[in-house]
Design an enzyme around this catalytic site. Structure first.
Site, PDB file in Angstrom:
ATOM      1  N   VAL A  10     -10.496 -12.468 -17.440  1.00 17.41           N
ATOM      2  CA  VAL A  10      -9.206 -11.637 -17.218  1.00 17.41           C
ATOM      3  C   VAL A  10      -9.385 -10.384 -18.298  1.00 17.41           C
ATOM      4  CG1 VAL A  10      -6.999 -11.588 -18.168  1.00 17.41           C
ATOM      5  CG2 VAL A  10      -8.026 -13.662 -16.899  1.00 17.41           C
ATOM      6  N   SER A  11      -9.101  -9.102 -17.708  1.00 17.33           N
ATOM      7  CA  SER A  11      -9.474  -8.137 -18.500  1.00 17.33           C
ATOM      8  C   SER A  11      -8.339  -7.483 -19.050  1.00 17.33           C
ATOM      9  CB  SER A  11     -10.486  -7.178 -17.573  1.00 17.33           C
ATOM     10  OG  SER A  11      -9.633  -6.627 -16.270  1.00 17.33           O
ATOM     11  N   TYR A  70      -5.111 -11.845 -24.753  1.00 15.61           N
ATOM     12  CA  TYR A  70      -6.427 -11.170 -24.292  1.00 15.61           C
ATOM     13  C   TYR A  70      -7.551 -10.881 -25.467  1.00 15.61           C
ATOM     14  CZ  TYR A  70      -9.610  -7.723 -22.417  1.00 15.61           C
ATOM     15  OH  TYR A  70     -10.598  -6.830 -22.246  1.00 15.61           O
ATOM     16  N   LYS A  93     -11.171 -12.434 -26.791  1.00 13.27           N
ATOM     17  CA  LYS A  93     -12.470 -11.769 -27.149  1.00 13.27           C
ATOM     18  C   LYS A  93     -12.950 -11.965 -28.423  1.00 13.27           C
ATOM     19  CE  LYS A  93     -12.652  -9.587 -22.991  1.00 13.27           C
ATOM     20  NZ  LYS A  93     -13.824 -10.034 -22.362  1.00 13.27           N
TER      21      LYS A  93
HETATM   22  P1  NAI Z   1     -11.986  -5.964 -13.934  1.00 13.77           P
HETATM   23  O1  NAI Z   1     -10.876  -6.956 -14.032  1.00 13.77           O
HETATM   24  O2  NAI Z   1     -12.294  -4.942 -12.884  1.00 13.77           O
HETATM   25  O3  NAI Z   1     -13.151  -7.200 -13.694  1.00 13.77           O
HETATM   26  C1  NAI Z   1     -13.485  -8.393 -14.060  1.00 13.77           C
HETATM   27  C2  NAI Z   1     -13.965  -9.414 -12.850  1.00 13.77           C
HETATM   28  O4  NAI Z   1     -13.866 -10.638 -13.640  1.00 13.77           O
HETATM   29  C3  NAI Z   1     -13.268  -9.253 -11.827  1.00 13.77           C
HETATM   30  O5  NAI Z   1     -14.123  -9.056 -10.846  1.00 13.77           O
HETATM   31  C4  NAI Z   1     -12.803 -10.483 -11.808  1.00 13.77           C
HETATM   32  O6  NAI Z   1     -12.654 -11.178 -10.505  1.00 13.77           O
HETATM   33  C5  NAI Z   1     -13.652 -11.602 -12.462  1.00 13.77           C
HETATM   34  N1  NAI Z   1     -12.951 -12.718 -13.016  1.00 13.77           N
HETATM   35  C6  NAI Z   1     -11.669 -13.018 -13.620  1.00 13.77           C
HETATM   36  N2  NAI Z   1     -11.770 -14.234 -13.814  1.00 13.77           N
HETATM   37  C7  NAI Z   1     -12.736 -14.876 -13.452  1.00 13.77           C
HETATM   38  C8  NAI Z   1     -12.998 -16.315 -13.364  1.00 13.77           C
HETATM   39  N3  NAI Z   1     -12.398 -17.274 -13.845  1.00 13.77           N
HETATM   40  N4  NAI Z   1     -14.450 -16.624 -12.968  1.00 13.77           N
HETATM   41  C9  NAI Z   1     -15.045 -15.459 -12.550  1.00 13.77           C
HETATM   42  N5  NAI Z   1     -14.960 -14.392 -12.380  1.00 13.77           N
HETATM   43  C10 NAI Z   1     -13.464 -13.994 -12.965  1.00 13.77           C
HETATM   44  O7  NAI Z   1     -12.595  -5.823 -15.443  1.00 13.77           O
HETATM   45  P2  NAI Z   1     -13.618  -4.537 -15.957  1.00 13.77           P
HETATM   46  O8  NAI Z   1     -12.813  -3.417 -16.185  1.00 13.77           O
HETATM   47  O9  NAI Z   1     -14.704  -4.499 -14.718  1.00 13.77           O
HETATM   48  O10 NAI Z   1     -14.024  -5.004 -17.232  1.00 13.77           O
HETATM   49  C11 NAI Z   1     -15.278  -5.947 -17.242  1.00 13.77           C
HETATM   50  C12 NAI Z   1     -15.467  -6.620 -18.803  1.00 13.77           C
HETATM   51  O11 NAI Z   1     -15.164  -5.627 -19.817  1.00 13.77           O
HETATM   52  C13 NAI Z   1     -14.349  -7.598 -18.898  1.00 13.77           C
HETATM   53  O12 NAI Z   1     -14.495  -8.554 -19.599  1.00 13.77           O
HETATM   54  C14 NAI Z   1     -13.099  -6.692 -19.819  1.00 13.77           C
HETATM   55  O13 NAI Z   1     -12.359  -7.644 -20.785  1.00 13.77           O
HETATM   56  C15 NAI Z   1     -14.134  -5.841 -20.678  1.00 13.77           C
HETATM   57  N6  NAI Z   1     -13.643  -4.786 -21.230  1.00 13.77           N
HETATM   58  C16 NAI Z   1     -13.422  -3.808 -20.236  1.00 13.77           C
HETATM   59  C17 NAI Z   1     -12.764  -2.593 -20.771  1.00 13.77           C
HETATM   60  C18 NAI Z   1     -12.609  -1.238 -19.833  1.00 13.77           C
HETATM   61  O14 NAI Z   1     -12.231  -0.166 -20.234  1.00 13.77           O
HETATM   62  N7  NAI Z   1     -12.709  -1.390 -18.392  1.00 13.77           N
HETATM   63  C19 NAI Z   1     -12.552  -2.215 -22.107  1.00 13.77           C
HETATM   64  C20 NAI Z   1     -12.820  -3.462 -22.860  1.00 13.77           C
HETATM   65  C21 NAI Z   1     -13.375  -4.512 -22.413  1.00 13.77           C
HETATM   66  C1  15L Z   2      -9.597  -3.398 -22.116  1.00 14.44           C
HETATM   67  O1  15L Z   2      -9.889  -4.251 -22.665  1.00 14.44           O
HETATM   68  C2  15L Z   2      -9.133  -3.240 -20.921  1.00 14.44           C
HETATM   69  O2  15L Z   2     -10.050  -4.251 -20.001  1.00 14.44           O
HETATM   70  C3  15L Z   2      -9.126  -1.998 -20.151  1.00 14.44           C
HETATM   71  O3  15L Z   2      -8.356  -2.468 -18.932  1.00 14.44           O
HETATM   72  C4  15L Z   2      -8.218  -1.217 -20.744  1.00 14.44           C
HETATM   73  O4  15L Z   2      -7.143  -1.359 -21.033  1.00 14.44           O
HETATM   74  C5  15L Z   2      -9.050  -0.968 -22.437  1.00 14.44           C
HETATM   75  O5  15L Z   2      -9.247  -2.078 -22.883  1.00 14.44           O
HETATM   76  C6  15L Z   2      -8.384   0.072 -22.994  1.00 14.44           C
HETATM   77  O6  15L Z   2      -7.904  -0.492 -24.331  1.00 14.44           O
HETATM   78  O7  15L Z   2      -8.078   1.210 -22.779  1.00 14.44           O
END
Ligand code: NAI
Ligand code: 15L
Length: 267
Positions: free
Chosen positions: A77-78, A139, A143
């Protein structure tokens, strides 16, 4: 090009936004790339293999990790969600992953932590990786737990981890806060590569942020991995500053975690 040093690399969350970026970007780092998500995925390149897996399923995660010498853990969960959802995907999920890594002898994990571990710090503060954690929701708590799991599995079992407190990894900064927190996709990929391949990281916590003008976080720990940010949010300043202003007492302008600090309660 030098030969990849990782035999089989597991990428969780491979169907997600950052997973899709890293699927391409990390291809040169490993002989084989095992892609996983709970959503269906297909291997389309010779070096890829795809396995659907719910991180909440301990036995499935154990099978998923078998044969992998390193893991980039992006799955889960993101965003801020009800605790029960975060519990299954992130809290149980990260435990299942490390337990499987222990059982199968996986040596290195790169953990997608988040700035929401320290989200209740004010935007006027400058933090290093040792700053007090102030999670801004379920969330962020998950983390923070993930970072503790990483530390424990290093201290007890010698599994090395780089926990990257990612700022905001998007194609471009979407608001004023992200002018400070933005991490370009290119810098994300370079940082994850360094985190995978740097020698002797123990458990290192780094901030994942580009070379933005007004960064709130110390970048010494990522520099020690050999990472040099190449991008900056500055090129988007005019576009972002043309957006409607945010009131000074809005959480988006007050706290490092921005709007996440004001989400919930759920139900
Ligand atoms: P996203 O939501 O696009 O991707 C997360 C993926 O995890 C999805 O494809 C989803 O299907 C999968 N997922 C969710 N629950 C699951 C489960 N129970 N089992 C298997 N797969 C599952 O998020 P994004 O933006 O790609 O982020 C990737 C990682 O980076 C996440 O862990 C997020 O918390 C972390 N992150 C992202 C940030 C951002 O700015 N994009 C900022 C800080 C952290
Ligand atoms: C995160 O941890 C989330 O995954 C992303 O969707 C954004 O909200 C990012 O932080 C942020 O703080 O901008």
């Amino acid at each position: 090009m030098t030969a990849p040093r990782i035999q089989r690399l597991l990428l969780t969350g491979a169907a997600g936004a950052l997973g899709q970026v890293l699927r391409k970007g990390l291809a040169p780092s490993a002989e084989r790339l095992r892609l996983s998500d709970r959503l269906p995925l297909e291997a389309t390149e010779a070096h890829e293999e795809a396995i659907a897996c719910d991180l909440a399923d301990k036995a499935a995660v154990d099978a998923l990790v078998a044969g992998c010498d390193a893991i980039v853990h992006m799955g889960g969960v993101s965003v801020e969600r009800p605790f029960e959802e975060v519990l299954e995907a992130n809290i149980k999920g990260v435990f299942h992953l490390y337990e499987a890594a222990r059982r199968h002898g996986t040596k290195r994990v790169v953990f997608a932590s988040s700035n929401h571990v320290i989200g209740f710090h004010l935007q006027t503060e400058h933090l290093d990786a040792d700053a007090q954690r102030r999670p801004d929701g379920y969330y962020g708590l998950s983390k923070s737990f993930g970072e503790d799991v990483a530390q424990f599995y290093f201290d007890r079992w010698g599994i090395e981890t780089v926990s990257i407190r990612i700022g905001s990894a998007f194609p471009e900064p979407a608001n004023r806060r992200m002018m400070s927190t933005w991490l370009s996709f290119g810098d994300l990929t370079r940082l994850v590569e360094k985190a995978l391949l740097a020698p002797k990281v123990g458990h290192t916590v780094v901030y994942g942020v580009s070379a933005n003008r007004d960064v709130w976080w110390d970048t010494g720990a990522s520099a020690a991995l050999g990472f040099v940010a190449q991008d900056s949010s500055e090129v988007f300043r005019a576009k972002v500053e043309a957006l409607p202003p945010v009131a000074p007492d809005d959480p988006a302008a007050l706290y490092q975690g921005g709007a996440f600090t004001a989400m919930g309660p759920f139900g």
